[in-house]
Design a protein around this motif. Structure first.
Motif, PDB file in Angstrom:
ATOM      1  N   ALA A 160      13.600   3.707  13.905  1.00  0.00           N
ATOM      2  CA  ALA A 160      14.149   3.711  12.553  1.00  0.00           C
ATOM      3  C   ALA A 160      13.502   2.536  11.826  1.00  0.00           C
ATOM      4  CB  ALA A 160      15.669   3.570  12.583  1.00  0.00           C
ATOM      5  N   GLU A 161      13.939   2.295  10.607  1.00  0.00           N
ATOM      6  CA  GLU A 161      13.361   1.181   9.847  1.00  0.00           C
ATOM      7  C   GLU A 161      13.795  -0.164  10.406  1.00  0.00           C
ATOM      8  OE1 GLU A 161      12.829  -0.205   5.183  1.00  0.00           O
ATOM      9  OE2 GLU A 161      13.938   1.614   5.687  1.00  0.00           O
ATOM     10  N   ASP A 162      15.037  -0.245  10.885  1.00  0.00           N
ATOM     11  CA  ASP A 162      15.536  -1.504  11.441  1.00  0.00           C
ATOM     12  C   ASP A 162      16.798  -1.233  12.242  1.00  0.00           C
ATOM     13  OD1 ASP A 162      15.656  -4.170  12.005  1.00  0.00           O
ATOM     14  OD2 ASP A 162      16.054  -4.840   9.951  1.00  0.00           O
ATOM     15  N   ALA A 163      17.157  -2.191  13.094  1.00  0.00           N
ATOM     16  CA  ALA A 163      18.406  -2.092  13.845  1.00  0.00           C
ATOM     17  C   ALA A 163      19.567  -2.586  12.986  1.00  0.00           C
ATOM     18  CB  ALA A 163      18.312  -2.929  15.117  1.00  0.00           C
ATOM     19  N   GLU A 164      20.763  -2.099  13.319  1.00  0.00           N
ATOM     20  CA  GLU A 164      21.939  -2.592  12.622  1.00  0.00           C
ATOM     21  C   GLU A 164      22.367  -3.947  13.183  1.00  0.00           C
ATOM     22  OE1 GLU A 164      24.898   0.507  12.627  1.00  0.00           O
ATOM     23  OE2 GLU A 164      23.817   1.675  11.113  1.00  0.00           O
ATOM     24  N   LYS A 165      23.336  -4.568  12.526  1.00  0.00           N
ATOM     25  CA  LYS A 165      23.661  -5.980  12.722  1.00  0.00           C
ATOM     26  C   LYS A 165      23.941  -6.357  14.179  1.00  0.00           C
ATOM     27  CE  LYS A 165      26.760  -9.577  10.917  1.00  0.00           C
ATOM     28  NZ  LYS A 165      27.370 -10.020  12.189  1.00  0.00           N
ATOM     29  N   GLU A 166      24.914  -5.687  14.831  1.00  0.00           N
ATOM     30  CA  GLU A 166      25.292  -6.077  16.194  1.00  0.00           C
ATOM     31  C   GLU A 166      24.144  -5.854  17.175  1.00  0.00           C
ATOM     32  OE1 GLU A 166      28.870  -4.144  17.398  1.00  0.00           O
ATOM     33  OE2 GLU A 166      30.086  -5.010  15.783  1.00  0.00           O
ATOM     34  N   THR A 167      23.444  -4.759  17.005  1.00  0.00           N
ATOM     35  CA  THR A 167      22.301  -4.477  17.886  1.00  0.00           C
ATOM     36  C   THR A 167      21.211  -5.519  17.689  1.00  0.00           C
ATOM     37  OG1 THR A 167      22.768  -2.106  17.854  1.00  0.00           O
ATOM     38  CG2 THR A 167      20.530  -2.773  18.449  1.00  0.00           C
ATOM     39  N   LYS A 168      20.932  -5.864  16.437  1.00  0.00           N
ATOM     40  CA  LYS A 168      19.910  -6.867  16.141  1.00  0.00           C
ATOM     41  C   LYS A 168      20.278  -8.219  16.756  1.00  0.00           C
ATOM     42  CE  LYS A 168      18.083  -6.698  12.074  1.00  0.00           C
ATOM     43  NZ  LYS A 168      17.831  -6.837  10.607  1.00  0.00           N
ATOM     44  N   GLU A 169      21.547  -8.597  16.614  1.00  0.00           N
ATOM     45  CA  GLU A 169      21.999  -9.879  17.182  1.00  0.00           C
ATOM     46  C   GLU A 169      21.917  -9.871  18.696  1.00  0.00           C
ATOM     47  OE1 GLU A 169      25.891 -10.368  15.582  1.00  0.00           O
ATOM     48  OE2 GLU A 169      25.178 -11.113  13.620  1.00  0.00           O
ATOM     49  N   ALA A 170      22.265  -8.746  19.322  1.00  0.00           N
ATOM     50  CA  ALA A 170      22.196  -8.645  20.785  1.00  0.00           C
ATOM     51  C   ALA A 170      20.748  -8.747  21.270  1.00  0.00           C
ATOM     52  CB  ALA A 170      22.828  -7.341  21.260  1.00  0.00           C
ATOM     53  N   LEU A 171      19.830  -8.133  20.548  1.00  0.00           N
ATOM     54  CA  LEU A 171      18.413  -8.198  20.927  1.00  0.00           C
ATOM     55  C   LEU A 171      17.869  -9.612  20.745  1.00  0.00           C
ATOM     56  CD1 LEU A 171      17.174  -4.825  19.403  1.00  0.00           C
ATOM     57  CD2 LEU A 171      17.393  -5.381  21.834  1.00  0.00           C
ATOM     58  N   GLU A 172      18.317 -10.292  19.695  1.00  0.00           N
ATOM     59  CA  GLU A 172      17.913 -11.684  19.491  1.00  0.00           C
ATOM     60  C   GLU A 172      18.432 -12.555  20.629  1.00  0.00           C
ATOM     61  OE1 GLU A 172      19.354 -12.781  15.666  1.00  0.00           O
ATOM     62  OE2 GLU A 172      17.816 -11.663  14.563  1.00  0.00           O
ATOM     63  N   ALA A 173      19.690 -12.327  21.027  1.00  0.00           N
ATOM     64  CA  ALA A 173      20.279 -13.101  22.126  1.00  0.00           C
ATOM     65  C   ALA A 173      19.547 -12.847  23.444  1.00  0.00           C
ATOM     66  CB  ALA A 173      21.761 -12.751  22.266  1.00  0.00           C
ATOM     67  N   ALA A 174      19.039 -11.630  23.616  1.00  0.00           N
ATOM     68  CA  ALA A 174      18.305 -11.290  24.841  1.00  0.00           C
ATOM     69  C   ALA A 174      16.858 -11.791  24.803  1.00  0.00           C
ATOM     70  CB  ALA A 174      18.326  -9.778  25.053  1.00  0.00           C
ATOM     71  N   GLY A 175      16.431 -12.269  23.634  1.00  0.00           N
ATOM     72  CA  GLY A 175      15.055 -12.740  23.495  1.00  0.00           C
ATOM     73  C   GLY A 175      14.043 -11.618  23.436  1.00  0.00           C
ATOM     74  N   SER A 176      14.479 -10.437  22.991  1.00  0.00           N
ATOM     75  CA  SER A 176      13.601  -9.272  22.961  1.00  0.00           C
ATOM     76  C   SER A 176      12.661  -9.309  21.754  1.00  0.00           C
ATOM     77  CB  SER A 176      14.420  -7.980  22.899  1.00  0.00           C
ATOM     78  OG  SER A 176      15.380  -7.925  23.941  1.00  0.00           O
ATOM     79  N   ALA A 177      11.415  -8.936  21.974  1.00  0.00           N
ATOM     80  CA  ALA A 177      10.495  -8.682  20.869  1.00  0.00           C
ATOM     81  C   ALA A 177      10.802  -7.292  20.333  1.00  0.00           C
ATOM     82  CB  ALA A 177       9.055  -8.772  21.344  1.00  0.00           C
ATOM     83  N   VAL A 178      11.006  -7.176  19.022  1.00  0.00           N
ATOM     84  CA  VAL A 178      11.484  -5.931  18.434  1.00  0.00           C
ATOM     85  C   VAL A 178      10.385  -5.280  17.603  1.00  0.00           C
ATOM     86  CG1 VAL A 178      13.208  -4.877  16.926  1.00  0.00           C
ATOM     87  CG2 VAL A 178      13.849  -6.795  18.407  1.00  0.00           C
ATOM     88  N   TYR A 179      10.193  -3.974  17.829  1.00  0.00           N
ATOM     89  CA  TYR A 179       9.233  -3.176  17.073  1.00  0.00           C
ATOM     90  C   TYR A 179       9.954  -1.967  16.491  1.00  0.00           C
ATOM     91  CZ  TYR A 179       5.766  -5.887  19.676  1.00  0.00           C
ATOM     92  OH  TYR A 179       5.031  -6.924  20.222  1.00  0.00           O
ATOM     93  N   THR A 180       9.528  -1.531  15.316  1.00  0.00           N
ATOM     94  CA  THR A 180      10.123  -0.345  14.700  1.00  0.00           C
ATOM     95  C   THR A 180       9.035   0.702  14.446  1.00  0.00           C
ATOM     96  OG1 THR A 180       9.822  -0.979  12.368  1.00  0.00           O
ATOM     97  CG2 THR A 180      11.751  -1.872  13.522  1.00  0.00           C
ATOM     98  N   THR A 181       9.451   1.971  14.428  1.00  0.00           N
ATOM     99  CA  THR A 181       8.491   3.062  14.255  1.00  0.00           C
ATOM    100  C   THR A 181       8.384   3.546  12.817  1.00  0.00           C
ATOM    101  OG1 THR A 181      10.194   4.715  14.776  1.00  0.00           O
ATOM    102  CG2 THR A 181       8.849   3.905  16.610  1.00  0.00           C
ATOM    103  N   ARG A 182       9.100   2.954  11.883  1.00  0.00           N
ATOM    104  CA  ARG A 182       9.006   3.415  10.505  1.00  0.00           C
ATOM    105  C   ARG A 182       7.619   3.047   9.941  1.00  0.00           C
ATOM    106  NH1 ARG A 182      12.750   5.063   6.830  1.00  0.00           N
ATOM    107  NH2 ARG A 182      13.704   5.930   8.702  1.00  0.00           N
ATOM    108  N   GLY A 183       6.811   4.067   9.733  1.00  0.00           N
ATOM    109  CA  GLY A 183       5.490   3.853   9.158  1.00  0.00           C
ATOM    110  C   GLY A 183       4.405   3.495  10.151  1.00  0.00           C
TER     111      GLY A 183
END
Length: 291
Positions: free
Chosen positions: A253-276
């Protein structure tokens, strides 16, 4: 006599010089010259397209939030969902560009249109050896058309954890535990993939109830996590992320929603999106890389 000796000496010298010159020309013609020859050698090597080795995983861009994922080794091709119907032309083009001639396993996690939309075209354009889907009858026109097309095909509906192996790619399929759910997303098949020690987890559109089921499984920490339900907050998404502790997360999707984004930040995950953009991840000799 002196003149004749002198002439003989000069002739001998000329002969030696001519021989040396000819030898130099021959050697220069046979051996590569310093700059241009080396460049030509390099060009000859790099002009041939290098065949990708190991595992290639593609998360294809879609026009809206949707899952369309390819896992490809030297000898095996697996698709997890097929995106939207409107993106099917682009999907077929990309698969042909990647040299796909057949699909060994097509996994349709659940029958929402953003997951099965390209399945009919895929079945028309490629030989599909096996289809795996979930036991959810949504009753949509799209699913009815697909069910009709799948008659006579090899179709599996797993009812228990199912391990598979294709050309060194180890898959574990986790079907839904209960027989009925209020929401089609909770019927999602989940897939754990392992190749040369690198792990990927694809939970489809799992929502709260399905995530709770997955948390009861003995899931390992993973390298790559395809965020459940396109990165939306579904209650329990943060717990699943904490359990998996992914190095990389892909949001379809274009971006993750708030709780998911915060959880990924806490896990130290590098985040990629497929929009475009397509996301391409490789595993070669046990080394994972995002291209």
């Amino acid at each position: 006599m002196r003149l004749r000796d002198r002439t003989g000496t000069i002739g001998a010298r000329l002969t030696v010089c001519l021989l040396f010159l000819c030898l130099s020309v021959l050697l220069q013609a046979c051996a590569p010259s310093g700059g241009d020859g080396a460049g030509a050698g390099e060009a000859a090597k790099t002009s041939e397209p290098a065949k990708e080795q190991g595992l290639n995983v593609w998360f294809f861009a879609c026009s809206q939030d949707a899952d369309s994922i390819l896992l490809q080794t030297e000898e095996a091709t697996v698709m997890i969902d097929t995106g939207l119907e409107e993106d099917s032309d682009a999907l077929i083009r990309k698969l042909r560009e990647l040299g796909v001639e057949r699909v060994d396993l097509l996994i349709l996690t659940h029958p929402d249109k953003d997951h099965i939309g390209g399945a009919l075209r895929l079945l028309e354009e490629f030989r599909i050896l096996q289809v795996m889907q979930t036991a959810c009858d949504k009753g949509s026109a799209l699913q009815d058309q697909l069910d009709l097309r799948l008659e006579g095909e090899t179709v599996t509906i797993p009812d228990k954890r199912t391990p598979l192996e294709l050309d060194g790619l180890h898959l574990t399929i986790y079907p839904p535990v209960e027989g009925e759910y209020d929401n089609a997303n909770n019927y999602s098949l989940a897939v754990l993939a392992e190749y040369e020690g690198c792990t990927f987890f694809f939970p489809g559109d799992a929502k709260k109830k399905r995530i709770r089921e997955l948390l009861q499984e003995d899931l390992p920490k993973v390298d790559v996590y395809k965020a459940a339900h396109h990165g939306r907050d579904n209650g329990g998404s943060d717990d699943l992320i904490e359990r998996l502790s992914p190095q990389i997360a892909v949001i379809t999707a274009e971006d993750a929603e708030k709780e998911t984004k915060e959880a990924l930040e806490a896990a130290g995950s590098a985040v990629y999106t497929t929009r475009g953009q397509d996301i391409h991840i490789t595993v070669v000799n046990g080394v994972l890389d995002v291209r």
